[in-house]
Design a protein around this motif. Structure first.
Motif, PDB file in Angstrom:
ATOM      1  N   ILE A 150       0.859  -1.196   0.000  1.00 57.21           N
ATOM      2  CA  ILE A 150       0.000   0.000   0.000  1.00 57.21           C
ATOM      3  C   ILE A 150       0.895   1.247   0.000  1.00 57.21           C
ATOM      4  O   ILE A 150       0.624   2.224  -0.686  1.00 57.21           O
ATOM      5  N   GLU A 151       1.981   1.130   0.764  1.00 55.97           N
ATOM      6  CA  GLU A 151       2.925   2.254   0.857  1.00 55.97           C
ATOM      7  C   GLU A 151       3.433   2.631  -0.535  1.00 55.97           C
ATOM      8  O   GLU A 151       3.838   1.767  -1.323  1.00 55.97           O
ATOM      9  N   GLY A 152       3.369   3.907  -0.849  1.00 51.54           N
ATOM     10  CA  GLY A 152       3.902   4.388  -2.122  1.00 51.54           C
ATOM     11  C   GLY A 152       2.945   4.295  -3.299  1.00 51.54           C
ATOM     12  O   GLY A 152       3.237   4.827  -4.369  1.00 51.54           O
ATOM     13  N   LEU A 153       1.803   3.634  -3.100  1.00 50.54           N
ATOM     14  CA  LEU A 153       0.831   3.554  -4.218  1.00 50.54           C
ATOM     15  C   LEU A 153       0.226   4.927  -4.482  1.00 50.54           C
ATOM     16  O   LEU A 153      -0.004   5.708  -3.545  1.00 50.54           O
ATOM     17  N   ASN A 154      -0.060   5.202  -5.753  1.00 50.11           N
ATOM     18  CA  ASN A 154      -0.762   6.446  -6.106  1.00 50.11           C
ATOM     19  C   ASN A 154      -2.232   6.129  -6.284  1.00 50.11           C
ATOM     20  O   ASN A 154      -2.600   5.429  -7.232  1.00 50.11           O
ATOM     21  N   ALA A 212      -1.785   7.445 -11.913  1.00 43.62           N
ATOM     22  CA  ALA A 212      -2.324   6.699 -10.764  1.00 43.62           C
ATOM     23  C   ALA A 212      -2.164   5.188 -10.947  1.00 43.62           C
ATOM     24  O   ALA A 212      -2.184   4.680 -12.065  1.00 43.62           O
ATOM     25  N   ASP A 213      -1.994   4.487  -9.813  1.00 48.54           N
ATOM     26  CA  ASP A 213      -2.013   3.016  -9.834  1.00 48.54           C
ATOM     27  C   ASP A 213      -3.446   2.518  -9.670  1.00 48.54           C
ATOM     28  O   ASP A 213      -3.816   1.482 -10.190  1.00 48.54           O
ATOM     29  N   VAL A 214      -4.212   3.263  -8.882  1.00 47.97           N
ATOM     30  CA  VAL A 214      -5.598   2.892  -8.615  1.00 47.97           C
ATOM     31  C   VAL A 214      -6.473   4.127  -8.791  1.00 47.97           C
ATOM     32  O   VAL A 214      -6.129   5.209  -8.306  1.00 47.97           O
ATOM     33  N   VAL A 215      -7.578   3.961  -9.504  1.00 49.60           N
ATOM     34  CA  VAL A 215      -8.585   5.028  -9.547  1.00 49.60           C
ATOM     35  C   VAL A 215      -9.853   4.453  -8.933  1.00 49.60           C
ATOM     36  O   VAL A 215     -10.412   3.467  -9.425  1.00 49.60           O
ATOM     37  N   MET A 216     -10.262   5.045  -7.828  1.00 49.27           N
ATOM     38  CA  MET A 216     -11.461   4.581  -7.133  1.00 49.27           C
ATOM     39  C   MET A 216     -12.597   5.569  -7.387  1.00 49.27           C
ATOM     40  O   MET A 216     -12.446   6.763  -7.110  1.00 49.27           O
ATOM     41  N   THR A 217     -13.686   5.083  -7.961  1.00 46.01           N
ATOM     42  CA  THR A 217     -14.821   5.978  -8.218  1.00 46.01           C
ATOM     43  C   THR A 217     -15.852   5.826  -7.091  1.00 46.01           C
ATOM     44  O   THR A 217     -15.914   4.791  -6.432  1.00 46.01           O
ATOM     45  N   LEU A 218     -16.637   6.901  -6.906  1.00 42.70           N
ATOM     46  CA  LEU A 218     -17.671   6.897  -5.869  1.00 42.70           C
ATOM     47  C   LEU A 218     -18.985   7.390  -6.448  1.00 42.70           C
ATOM     48  O   LEU A 218     -19.000   8.292  -7.288  1.00 42.70           O
TER      49      LEU A 218
END
Ligand code: ASP
Length: 302
Positions: A150-154, A212-218
């Protein structure tokens, strides 16, 4: 852990401990080897004052996998409809001595209020726009599983940041665990203050997801808006809807996540949500079970 009321109460070591236990249960579920009677003497009350598909079912499955018995109390058919107030309802239910309470409520801090009155542990299944700690934990488990860290993830969170308890818990967890967090929203859906000064705020989707490594939508949390803050779903989608094309242009290789419910045609294009090589959405759902087994074990397992 006495209760789990919010990520705000946890430090990185405690979050790490829950994630380790979740990983243990994930492997145990795969191998079919764990103590099926670990919580066999426990009765857990589910007090869900707001609707739920994933959280309620997943807590029930997790409890049953550990041998606990669950009482799914229903506010609609309870004496609340006869005029009993919330406090009396809670005191009444607590007088039956459940071993644990899992609850969801529209009021800010309602689980903290219940925890202060009850003699048993309370787990927050989502309150108002404040916190949804087990969602952030299962999201973290999913990122750790996919990226190995998790550390360092964008991580970029896109959508209704102001009214989303998922954003509330995730911003805190990800910052505490050393991820780089950005949020993207139109100004009306951006909170006045963000919980950590390191979090970058953007109004433009392309800028916010760059690299980004992860794009989380809401989802647009319309039930918590006093008035229609966005002119239409289509207008929102035009500016903030995630498509494979946009993703590939600005964050090639990024994985998409969404806590659900996914409202078709608003958060992201259908084919992206369904693309197993880019979407972790159903992994998030599956990881809800070991994550909640871990939380129930740590809170109720003694
Ligand atoms: N299921 C999540 C929650 O209860 C996300 C959402 O409803 O948009 O907060």
């Amino acid at each position: 852990m006495r209760h789990l009321l919010g990520i705000d109460e946890l430090d990185a070591d405690q979050i790490g401990e829950i994630l380790e236990r979740a990983d243990y249960y994930s492997r145990a579920l795969r191998d079919g080897k764990w103590d099926h009677n670990h919580l066999a003497d426990k009765i857990i009350f589910h007090l869900f004052f707001e609707h739920s598909t994933r959280t309620l079912t997943s807590f029930e499955v997790a409890a049953k996998r550990l041998g606990a018995r669950v009482v799914n109390w229903n506010p609609q058919t309870s004496s609340l409809s006869k005029g009993e107030n919330f406090t009396d309802t809670i005191d009444t239910l607590c007088a039956m001595h459940p071993d644990g309470i899992v609850m969801r409520h529209a009021d800010y801090g309602a689980p903290n209020f219940v925890a202060a009155r009850s003699t048993c542990p309370v787990i927050n299944g989502g309150d108002s726009w404040r916190e949804h700690p087990t969602q952030a934990l299962l999201d973290a488990m999913t990122m750790k599983e996919h990226f190995g860290k998790i550390e360092g993830l964008n991580v970029t969170i896109v959508g209704d940041i102001a009214h989303s308890r998922v954003a509330g818990s995730n911003m805190q967890l990800l910052c505490k665990m050393g991820a780089h967090v950005r949020v993207v929203a139109p100004p009306v859906l951006m909170p006045e203050e963000l919980p950590f000064k390191e979090i970058e705020a953007h109004e433009n989707l392309a800028d916010g997801i760059k690299g980004a490594d992860v794009v989380m939508t809401l989802r647009l949390q319309k039930e918590r808006m006093d008035s229609a803050l966005i002119s239409s779903d289509a207008a929102y989608y035009n500016e903030f809807g995630l498509t494979l094309e946009i993703l590939d242009k600005h964050a090639k290789g990024a994985m998409v996540m969404d806590p659900g419910p996914l409202v078709r045609g608003v958060q992201m294009e259908d084919s992206l949500a369904e693309d197993k090589s880019r979407s972790l959405i159903l992994k998030q759902v599956a990881n809800g079970i070991p994550t909640r087994m871990a939380v129930l074990d740590l809170v109720l397992g003694g």
